[in-house]
Design a protein around this motif. Structure first.
Motif, mmCIF file in Angstrom:
data_model
loop_
_atom_site.group_PDB
_atom_site.id
_atom_site.type_symbol
_atom_site.label_atom_id
_atom_site.label_comp_id
_atom_site.label_asym_id
_atom_site.label_seq_id
_atom_site.Cartn_x
_atom_site.Cartn_y
_atom_site.Cartn_z
ATOM 1 N N ALA A 1 12.679 1.281 -2.450
ATOM 2 C CA ALA A 1 12.407 0.473 -3.458
ATOM 3 C C ALA A 1 10.916 -0.111 -3.476
ATOM 4 C CB ALA A 1 13.149 -0.985 -3.133
ATOM 5 N N ILE A 2 10.185 -0.268 -2.516
ATOM 6 C CA ILE A 2 8.854 -0.568 -2.135
ATOM 7 C C ILE A 2 8.101 0.371 -1.309
ATOM 8 C CG2 ILE A 2 7.149 -2.411 -1.761
ATOM 9 C CD1 ILE A 2 9.359 -4.566 -2.271
ATOM 10 N N ARG A 3 6.898 0.964 -1.494
ATOM 11 C CA ARG A 3 6.227 1.934 -0.716
ATOM 12 C C ARG A 3 5.038 0.926 -0.718
ATOM 13 N NH1 ARG A 3 6.580 6.780 1.088
ATOM 14 N NH2 ARG A 3 8.503 7.199 -0.085
ATOM 15 N N ILE A 4 4.224 0.785 0.437
ATOM 16 C CA ILE A 4 3.405 0.059 0.947
ATOM 17 C C ILE A 4 2.344 0.976 1.510
ATOM 18 C CG2 ILE A 4 2.299 -1.857 2.064
ATOM 19 C CD1 ILE A 4 5.188 -3.072 2.190
ATOM 20 N N ASN A 5 1.175 1.152 0.707
ATOM 21 C CA ASN A 5 0.023 2.003 1.048
ATOM 22 C C ASN A 5 -0.634 1.277 2.329
ATOM 23 O OD1 ASN A 5 0.948 4.068 -0.463
ATOM 24 N ND2 ASN A 5 -0.825 4.050 -1.759
ATOM 25 N N THR A 6 -1.607 2.217 3.046
ATOM 26 C CA THR A 6 -2.287 1.744 4.059
ATOM 27 C C THR A 6 -3.553 0.660 3.733
ATOM 28 O OG1 THR A 6 -4.020 3.413 3.804
ATOM 29 C CG2 THR A 6 -2.241 3.824 5.211
ATOM 30 N N ASN A 7 -3.928 0.569 2.461
ATOM 31 C CA ASN A 7 -4.911 -0.619 2.127
ATOM 32 C C ASN A 7 -4.384 -1.663 1.489
ATOM 33 O OD1 ASN A 7 -4.383 0.886 -0.128
ATOM 34 N ND2 ASN A 7 -6.407 0.924 -0.823
ATOM 35 N N ALA A 8 -3.100 -1.996 1.293
ATOM 36 C CA ALA A 8 -2.425 -3.188 1.025
ATOM 37 C C ALA A 8 -2.908 -4.376 1.669
ATOM 38 C CB ALA A 8 -1.034 -2.981 0.467
#
Length: 320
Positions: free
Chosen positions: A275-282
């Protein structure tokens, strides 16, 4: 007895239904008909009189007006409006319910603007733009509040400026067309809020190249929603539904997901839907009071450098 009288009386004697006698009743004095019905009513059994009351009298007489109005409050404001055609009283009840509903909705929206730190709406500078697929004029409460419109969504996207608020009225088809990628370029703190029902359907929002956004009471169409904007920007999803979307977050952005529903119907997919993919720079991702059904949250290949906060949310996996 005249010949005409004999003909009429014979016709009455031969009648098999009340419908046949209706034309004659128009020529009988009303007081005589009232007296006849009252006299007959006194001779009938209580059960028969009760049946007459519930089957023949208008509902406004059987039920208190307040109760009728309350029952009609469950009637949809945006679909077919058959209830308004029943009588003048029902039309007035529906109009009152609609006025009270939107009064409460807009009071809540205005209050949210005053207390939510993520909203930058200035009543002296910004506009509230009303979008409706069918109505040609504003509702009385909208005119009183100084709203602009109504207009189509494409028009609203063209004329809106930074800080403006776009109200999307629920309709039969809602707004399935996708929002253009550049719809909010060079604009910040735009609000899109659905009213008139639970979850106003909106075409997939692909993301903005620029500033903060606020979405409330919307259901997004299937596809990927990108939240990649500049530093110190915030994207808020409040009371929204994502039936088969995935949100990709990155770009030193803050994302707030409040009271949302991520619900994926898992029929053939063997793995949980992301549902949600969080990248490293968030920078910061806050998930509050939300529900995730048959789906998961994932990070990128590396641990995100920001903060992920999950509060009072529920994750369930069914039929996996």
């Amino acid at each position: 007895m005249t010949a005409n009288t004999a003909i009429v009386q014979n016709f009455v004697n031969d009648a098999n239904t009340l419908t046949e006698l209706y034309p004659l009743l128009q020529h009988i004095p009303l007081e005589n008909i009232k007296h006849f019905i009252q006299s007959e009513t006194e001779q009938l059994s209580p059960a028969t009189v009760k049946s007459m009351q519930y089957n023949a009298l208008p509902i406004e007489i059987i039920l208190p007006p307040q109760l009728v109005q309350y029952c009609l409050s469950f009637n949809s404001f945006h679909g077919k409006r058959h209830a308004r055609l029943v009588s003048k009283a029902w039309c007035e009840y529906c109009q009152r319910n609609e006025a009270m509903y939107y009064k409460n909705v807009y009071e809540a929206i205005i209050s949210e603007c005053e207390h939510n730190q993520h909203i930058r709406f200035n009543a002296d500078m910004n506009r509230t733009i009303v979008v409706h697929r069918n109505l040609q004029r504003l509702l009385p409460i909208e005119s009183k509040l100084g709203f602009t419109g109504p207009m189509y969504l494409t028009q609203a996207l063209e004329v809106c400026k930074s800080g403006d608020r776009i109200i999307l009225h629920k309709s039969k088809e809602d707004y399935p067309g996708p929002i253009p990628h550049n719809a909010f370029d060079n604009k910040e703190h735009i609000q899109l809020i659905g009213v008139g029902g639970r979850f106003v359907k909106l075409g997939m929002w692909a993301g903005s190249k620029r500033k903060s956004m606020y979405f409330e009471n919307l259901e997004f169409s299937k596809g990927t929603i990108y939240c990649f904007t500049g530093i110190e920007d915030t994207v808020v999803f409040k009371n929204c539904r994502f039936p088969a979307n995935d949100i990709k977050i990155g770009g030193a952005i803050d994302v707030v997901i409040d009271g949302c529903l991520f619900e994926f119907e898992c029929n053939t997919t063997p793995k949980p839907w992301t549902a949600i993919r969080i990248n490293t720079n968030a920078r910061t991702v806050r998930i509050i009071n939300s529900r995730f059904v048959n789906c998961v949250l994932r990070t990128g290949d590396f641990k995100p450098s920001g903060v992920i906060q999950i509060q009072e949310s529920l994750f369930t996996q069914l039929n996996l």
